[in-house]
Design an enzyme around this catalytic site. Structure first.
Site, mmCIF file in Angstrom:
data_model
loop_
_atom_site.group_PDB
_atom_site.id
_atom_site.type_symbol
_atom_site.label_atom_id
_atom_site.label_comp_id
_atom_site.label_asym_id
_atom_site.label_seq_id
_atom_site.Cartn_x
_atom_site.Cartn_y
_atom_site.Cartn_z
ATOM 1 N N HIS A 1 44.426 75.132 54.016
ATOM 2 C CA HIS A 1 44.547 76.407 54.729
ATOM 3 C C HIS A 1 43.466 76.466 55.797
ATOM 4 O O HIS A 1 42.363 75.989 55.594
ATOM 5 C CB HIS A 1 44.344 77.579 53.751
ATOM 6 N N ASP B 1 52.012 78.996 49.267
ATOM 7 C CA ASP B 1 53.340 78.360 49.244
ATOM 8 C C ASP B 1 53.510 77.361 48.113
ATOM 9 O O ASP B 1 54.629 76.893 47.868
ATOM 10 C CB ASP B 1 53.577 77.659 50.588
HETATM 11 C C1 SDX Z 1 50.618 79.624 55.353
HETATM 12 O O1 SDX Z 1 47.167 81.252 58.484
HETATM 13 C C2 SDX Z 1 47.633 81.848 57.430
HETATM 14 O O2 SDX Z 1 47.107 82.814 56.931
HETATM 15 C C3 SDX Z 1 48.942 81.226 56.921
HETATM 16 C C4 SDX Z 1 49.447 81.787 55.603
HETATM 17 C C5 SDX Z 1 49.843 83.230 55.746
HETATM 18 O O3 SDX Z 1 49.871 83.930 54.729
HETATM 19 O O4 SDX Z 1 50.252 83.599 56.856
HETATM 20 O O5 SDX Z 1 48.438 81.689 54.595
HETATM 21 C C6 SDX Z 1 50.682 81.045 55.095
HETATM 22 O O6 SDX Z 1 51.111 79.216 56.369
HETATM 23 C C7 SDX Z 1 49.887 78.704 54.395
HETATM 24 C C8 SDX Z 1 49.843 77.235 54.878
HETATM 25 C C9 SDX Z 1 51.212 76.597 54.588
HETATM 26 N N1 SDX Z 1 51.259 75.202 55.160
HETATM 27 C C10 SDX Z 1 51.205 74.136 54.374
HETATM 28 O O7 SDX Z 1 51.033 74.173 53.151
HETATM 29 C C11 SDX Z 1 51.396 72.807 55.118
HETATM 30 C C12 SDX Z 1 50.383 71.775 54.595
HETATM 31 N N2 SDX Z 1 49.029 72.224 55.022
HETATM 32 C C13 SDX Z 1 48.507 71.648 56.236
HETATM 33 O O8 SDX Z 1 49.446 71.301 57.226
HETATM 34 C C14 SDX Z 1 47.226 72.327 56.728
HETATM 35 O O9 SDX Z 1 46.377 72.405 55.651
HETATM 36 C C15 SDX Z 1 47.326 73.677 57.396
HETATM 37 C C16 SDX Z 1 48.302 73.695 58.488
HETATM 38 C C17 SDX Z 1 47.669 74.743 56.394
HETATM 39 C C18 SDX Z 1 45.932 74.001 57.949
HETATM 40 O O10 SDX Z 1 45.720 73.121 58.980
HETATM 41 P P1 SDX Z 1 44.313 73.045 59.772
HETATM 42 O O11 SDX Z 1 43.447 74.203 59.443
HETATM 43 O O12 SDX Z 1 44.644 72.787 61.194
HETATM 44 O O13 SDX Z 1 43.622 71.822 59.088
HETATM 45 P P2 SDX Z 1 43.674 70.360 59.650
HETATM 46 O O14 SDX Z 1 45.088 69.983 59.920
HETATM 47 O O15 SDX Z 1 42.683 70.243 60.755
HETATM 48 O O16 SDX Z 1 43.193 69.499 58.378
HETATM 49 C C19 SDX Z 1 41.832 69.173 58.180
HETATM 50 C C20 SDX Z 1 41.871 67.842 57.426
HETATM 51 C C21 SDX Z 1 42.638 66.766 58.174
HETATM 52 O O17 SDX Z 1 42.131 65.488 57.761
HETATM 53 P P3 SDX Z 1 40.926 64.817 58.657
HETATM 54 O O18 SDX Z 1 41.433 64.758 60.082
HETATM 55 O O19 SDX Z 1 39.724 65.700 58.471
HETATM 56 O O20 SDX Z 1 40.774 63.431 58.016
HETATM 57 O O21 SDX Z 1 42.563 68.018 56.181
HETATM 58 C C22 SDX Z 1 43.741 67.210 56.189
HETATM 59 C C23 SDX Z 1 44.041 66.894 57.628
HETATM 60 O O22 SDX Z 1 44.779 65.688 57.722
HETATM 61 N N3 SDX Z 1 44.788 68.033 55.581
HETATM 62 C C24 SDX Z 1 45.697 67.579 54.706
HETATM 63 C C25 SDX Z 1 46.456 68.703 54.349
HETATM 64 N N4 SDX Z 1 46.011 69.779 55.011
HETATM 65 C C26 SDX Z 1 44.988 69.369 55.781
HETATM 66 N N5 SDX Z 1 45.918 66.349 54.200
HETATM 67 C C27 SDX Z 1 46.947 66.233 53.319
HETATM 68 N N6 SDX Z 1 47.730 67.279 52.909
HETATM 69 C C28 SDX Z 1 47.508 68.521 53.421
HETATM 70 N N7 SDX Z 1 48.288 69.527 53.026
#
Ligand code: SDX
Length: 430
Positions: free
Chosen positions: A307, A364
């Site tokens: 998140h 989720d």
């Molecule tokens: C919701 O914003 C809100 O409030 C949203 C929400 C709401 O109520 O409205 O809470 C609802 O949308 C929840 C999120 C649902 N999405 C997912 O579950 C999809 C999977 N999660 C990711 O795509 C990600 O964690 C996000 C999109 C939720 C957050 O993305 P960020 O903040 O841009 O984080 P990032 O992509 O920069 O990740 C940081 C690191 C990266 O690795 P490095 O580059 O540091 O090596 O963490 C890794 C990412 O690759 N990473 C993950 C991951 N989420 C982040 N790696 C594997 N699996 C994951 N799920």
């Protein structure tokens, strides 16, 4: 604690004001930066940028805190209902009994769509994704009420549209499902409350009265409540962006539906179930998938994990996980996907990749399992999220409209394209 920030640029020191919120969050106010320094700020994905001040919802991502108008989500989940919580978010305080009755009665009064709208539903081919139908039909609904274009003429009119949209998003959502499955549209039933009425429109068949289990309606009402608002997430920011141009309420919320659809945002609940089903189908206990989710080249993520704000457990995930166990045991359902989800969570929370990146289950991760248990089709999961988020979108829309200082949202950019060059006639191009 200073209320000024000093910024040195090209040897000159500039003073910028700071702002401190009611929960001691602090920001540097850069509103005057460009005029005084010719610099702008750049913050890819707005991870460090506040777009507004707001009184609606507060999140502390490090502590796993979520409060609607100051009330902890845990208390609302235990003691409130979706409609009462919707009133709290939109109007700022818990309703008195007369206020709640007035709000509920207005919602009930507007549960039917204009009869001619059904011709629009019939225009969508069977199999259309219900999110596409939902976003289109919310906008279409504004064509059937000329008063909506003058929504700002008085509080009473605005309050009617607030209740109308909360009521109609549910009817449109149910009709979207029925249309996408080629089923006859099921009209709302005046005798039913908000969430049971939605289940009736979703699952009843003509001349058959669906038996709506109280535990099913309660579980879905909790899911709506837990999704009701969440600060400036992608879809709420979209609603505020559109509202800042003075677009009407339905147009702004229709845009919110489109933003919510993405698999990184509201589409994640559907993606979680598809991920769990794939793991189950392949006979994996989750360990293979976890390896893939850590491998950037795999193109896979552990959906429902991570998140932008929560760097601790999403409090909603904890509440939904407990509700999962309750609902499945009450319905006597033993879903292998729940076992896989619990194994994935246990493994990830011990894995340094997830621990170092502070990736925890979000709202989720378990919500889809409850929706699956109560019979909601997977393609409707994000539609359920949209119904739940509608009060939060409306509360943010209202905040924009009531703030006289609101300006149209118009971010700047840093251009990195080609510098000036000139038109080359077609035959001279290489
Ligand atoms: C919701 O914003 C809100 O409030 C949203 C929400 C709401 O109520 O409205 O809470 C609802 O949308 C929840 C999120 C649902 N999405 C997912 O579950 C999809 C999977 N999660 C990711 O795509 C990600 O964690 C996000 C999109 C939720 C957050 O993305 P960020 O903040 O841009 O984080 P990032 O992509 O920069 O990740 C940081 C690191 C990266 O690795 P490095 O580059 O540091 O090596 O963490 C890794 C990412 O690759 N990473 C993950 C991951 N989420 C982040 N790696 C594997 N699996 C994951 N799920």
């Amino acid at each position: 604690m200073s209320n000024e920030a000093k910024l040195e640029l090209d040897g000159k020191v500039f003073t910028l004001p700071t702002i401190t919120g009611s929960e001691q969050e602090r920001a540097v106010d850069v509103s005057s930066l460009r005029a005084n320094t010719n610099f702008i700020t750049l913050d890819d994905g707005y991870g460090n940028t506040g777009s507004c001040v707001s009184k609606v919802t507060f999140i502390d991502g490090d502590k796993g805190i979520l409060r609607y108008r100051g009330i902890p989500i845990e208390e609302l989940a235990e003691k409130s209902s979706f409609i009462e919580t919707a009133y709290l978010l939109i109007y700022g305080t818990l309703p008195t009994r007369p206020q709640l009755k007035q709000f509920s009665d207005t919602i009930a009064e507007h549960q039917f769509l204009h009869e001619d709208m059904k011709y629009h539903f019939q225009g969508f081919p069977a199999g259309s994704h219900p999110m596409a139908i939902l976003s289109s039909m919310i906008n279409a609904a504004s064509c059937f009420d000329e008063g909506l274009m003058n929504w700002h003429e008085g509080k009473a009119r605005f309050d009617t549209y607030v209740a109308k949209l909360i009521s109609q998003v549910r009817t449109i959502a149910a009709y979207s499902h029925r249309q996408s499955k080629g089923l006859p549209l099921m009209y709302p039933k005046q005798s039913l409350k908000y969430t049971p009425n939605f289940l009736h429109m979703l699952f009843s068949m003509p001349y058959e009265d669906l038996e709506i289990k109280p535990e099913v309606a309660k579980a879905l009402d909790l899911i709506f409540l837990l999704h009701a608002d969440h600060e400036q997430n992608c879809s709420t920011s979209t609603v505020r962006m559109v509202a800042s141009s003075q677009a009407n309420l339905y147009a702004s919320c229709s845009a919110g539906v489109c933003a919510l659809w993405g698999p990184l945002h509201g589409g994640a609940n559907q993606a979680v179930i598809e991920m769990l089903e794939q793991i189950h189908r392949e006979g994996d206990d989750g360990s293979k998938f976890i390896l893939a989710a850590k491998d950037k080249t795999s193109g896979k993520k552990l959906m429902g994990f991570g998140h932008r704000v929560y760097k601790n457990h999403d409090p909603r995930a904890k509440i939904i996980k407990k509700a999962c166990d309750d609902v499945l045991s009450k319905l006597n359902i033993n879903d292998p996907l729940l076992d896989i989800a619990k194994k994935l969570e246990e493994a990830a929370l011990k894995d340094s990749y997830f621990v170092e990146r502070k990736l925890y289950p979000n709202v989720d991760f378990y919500s889809g399992i409850i929706m699956r248990a109560i019979g909601i089709p997977v393609e409707m999961f994000t539609v359920i999220f949209a119904i739940g988020r509608m009060p939060g979108w409306i509360a943010n829309y209202k905040e924009i409209m009531e703030e006289p200082k609101t300006r149209i949202y118009r971010p700047r950019q840093i251009y990195t394209g080609r510098t000036e060059n000139h038109y080359v006639p077609l035959d001279e191009r290489k």
